[in-house]
Design a protein around this motif. Structure first.
Motif, PDB file in Angstrom:
ATOM      1  N   LYS A 290       0.916  -1.058   0.068  1.00  0.00           N
ATOM      2  CA  LYS A 290       0.148   0.059   0.118  1.00  0.00           C
ATOM      3  C   LYS A 290       0.936   1.144  -0.022  1.00  0.00           C
ATOM      4  CE  LYS A 290      -3.779   0.660   1.998  1.00  0.00           C
ATOM      5  NZ  LYS A 290      -4.954   0.824   2.728  1.00  0.00           N
TER       6      LYS A 290
ATOM      7  N   SER B   7      -8.631   0.089  10.861  1.00  0.00           N
ATOM      8  CA  SER B   7      -8.207   1.327  10.895  1.00  0.00           C
ATOM      9  C   SER B   7      -6.787   1.382  10.789  1.00  0.00           C
ATOM     10  CB  SER B   7      -8.871   1.964  12.168  1.00  0.00           C
ATOM     11  OG  SER B   7     -10.056   1.819  12.009  1.00  0.00           O
TER      12      SER B   7
ATOM     13  N   ASN C 272      -5.184   0.548   7.318  1.00  0.00           N
ATOM     14  CA  ASN C 272      -5.500   1.497   6.357  1.00  0.00           C
ATOM     15  C   ASN C 272      -4.588   2.778   6.441  1.00  0.00           C
ATOM     16  OD1 ASN C 272      -7.673   2.617   4.395  1.00  0.00           O
ATOM     17  ND2 ASN C 272      -7.701   4.331   6.239  1.00  0.00           N
ATOM     18  N   SER C 273      -3.971   3.109   7.685  1.00  0.00           N
ATOM     19  CA  SER C 273      -3.216   4.265   7.529  1.00  0.00           C
ATOM     20  C   SER C 273      -1.849   3.852   8.147  1.00  0.00           C
ATOM     21  CB  SER C 273      -3.748   5.138   8.666  1.00  0.00           C
ATOM     22  OG  SER C 273      -4.122   4.832   9.744  1.00  0.00           O
TER      23      SER C 273
ATOM     24  N   ILE D 129     -13.154   5.910   8.367  1.00  0.00           N
ATOM     25  CA  ILE D 129     -12.716   4.721   7.518  1.00  0.00           C
ATOM     26  C   ILE D 129     -13.540   4.270   6.507  1.00  0.00           C
ATOM     27  CG2 ILE D 129     -11.376   2.615   7.616  1.00  0.00           C
ATOM     28  CD1 ILE D 129      -9.896   4.722   8.695  1.00  0.00           C
TER      29      ILE D 129
ATOM     30  N   ILE E   6     -10.008  -4.486   3.664  1.00  0.00           N
ATOM     31  CA  ILE E   6      -8.443  -4.600   3.650  1.00  0.00           C
ATOM     32  C   ILE E   6      -7.855  -4.861   2.170  1.00  0.00           C
ATOM     33  CG2 ILE E   6      -6.476  -5.886   4.476  1.00  0.00           C
ATOM     34  CD1 ILE E   6      -8.211  -6.498   7.201  1.00  0.00           C
TER      35      ILE E   6
ATOM     36  N   ASN F 208      -9.677  -4.456  -0.539  1.00  0.00           N
ATOM     37  CA  ASN F 208     -10.087  -3.655  -1.692  1.00  0.00           C
ATOM     38  C   ASN F 208     -10.824  -4.444  -2.678  1.00  0.00           C
ATOM     39  OD1 ASN F 208     -11.011  -1.216  -2.740  1.00  0.00           O
ATOM     40  ND2 ASN F 208      -9.385  -1.190  -4.118  1.00  0.00           N
TER      41      ASN F 208
END
Length: 359
Positions: free
Chosen positions: A33, A84, A87-88, A131, A321, A323
């Motif tokens: 990612k 969460s 994701n970041s 999110i 997670i 996509n």
């Protein structure tokens, strides 16, 4: 939608999620990612949260309704927290639920009201909305932002039939039937979804319907067909959702002080679990009589809601997670037959193009 053939969907989901308890897999995910310089300690937070979520989910399936909502809520919090962080790559500071229970009633559990905190950066609900639906600020609607458990239960596709039977009203979910042929694919809605009311007015209650579809011509279709046929706008906004079982549907908005709010299914499941977990833990005078002697059939709704959460939330988090939409099925695996997907004319063109390559 990738198909995963399995006899035990829940076991398979947790097997996939468990890959993120290993630091090397988490680091590889961050690299894919292009998340660089993630916060120190975030890898251990992700690993620990998924391990705890799995144990809470499993424990909730082996206890009675007296305590299962609370265990499942804790499991959902941990799993959404892990999503969460993945994701970041940044730590998320959550120190409250983000929701306040207002009224828990003995008469009908669905009439329980709750309110998202007006302004908080540290509430679970608010962080998870950032999110899963970043375009919505759940706390901005002030005193008009009260919700009921009824609204939440009516926003779950898999509860639609049970909800309408138990409460005698239409849910907020409008299923779409997709009819395909070799030449075309058509979307349609059964008119029975609208109780013979003004159908155009009912369609306006679907969030951003006009941005996705052209206004249906009901003058002829209303009397001739059982279905409303939908035609998409060119480059229109896609407002359809797909359940974990592959069912397409539309979602009506909730009106909060004139604001039209459309929340994703995972947030409705989270809200519902908060309410049920809170009542079972802190309002035993309401919860225990309900569990022991419900005479309305509402308990069946709650029990099914719990099963849906246990099955759907891990699937939804996996989808987020990676996509993509994973479809866990017990169908017998069959080879892909392309001949069923192409018309005779299309196959002829493909064959001619291949022949030209070797001339």
């Amino acid at each position: 939608m990738p198909k995963i053939f399995t006899e035990e969907p829940e076991h398979e989901q947790w097997q996939m999620l468990s890959s993120f308890i290993y630091p090397s897999n988490i680091e590889r995910y961050f690299a894919q990612k292009r998340i660089e310089n993630h916060d120190q300690g975030v890898v251990d937070l992700i690993s620990g949260s998924i391990l705890q979520a799995q144990e809470y989910f499993h424990a909730s399936s082996s206890v009675s309704l007296n305590t299962s909502p609370l265990l499942l809520y804790y499991g959902a919090v941990n799993l959404l927290f892990a999503a969460s962080l993945l994701n970041s790559g940044r730590k998320v500071d959550i120190n409250n639920h983000g929701i306040k229970l207002e009224v828990a009633t003995r008469n009908r559990l669905a009439d329980t009201t709750f309110t998202p905190y007006f302004s908080t950066e540290h509430g679970g609900l608010h962080q998870f909305c950032k999110i899963f639906c970043p375009e919505i600020n759940i706390s901005q609607y002030g005193s008009q932002n009260k919700w009921t458990l009824l609204e939440t239960l009516g926003s779950i596709l898999e509860l639609k039939i049970d909800f309408e039977s138990c409460y005698g009203m239409k849910s907020n979910i409008v299923p779409i039937q997709i009819v395909t042929s070799k030449q075309d694919s058509v979307e349609r809605i059964d008119k029975q979804e609208f109780d013979n009311q003004n159908i155009l007015d009912e369609l306006k209650k679907i969030g951003d319907f006009s941005k996705c579809y052209i206004k249906p011509k009901l003058e002829s279709e209303f009397f001739r067909y059982q279905y409303i046929f939908l035609r998409r706008r060119i480059e229109g906004k896609d407002i359809t959702e797909t359940s974990v079982m592959g069912q397409s549907f539309l979602r009506k908005f909730h009106d909060k002080g004139g604001h039209k709010i459309v929340l994703p299914g995972i947030i409705h499941l989270y809200k519902g679990l908060f309410v049920l977990g809170n009542i079972s833990r802190y309002r035993p005078s309401v919860w225990i009589p309900f569990v022991r002697s419900d005479s309305t059939g509402e308990r069946q709704i709650i029990e099914k809601f719990m099963r849906i959460c246990r099955r759907n939330i891990p699937n939804m988090v996996l989808n987020f997670i990676h996509n993509t939409n994973f479809y866990f099925t017990k169908e017998i695996y069959e080879p892909l037959e392309l001949s069923k997907d192409f018309t005779e004319e299309q196959i002829r063109k493909i064959a001619l193009e291949e022949i030209k390559k070797y001339k």
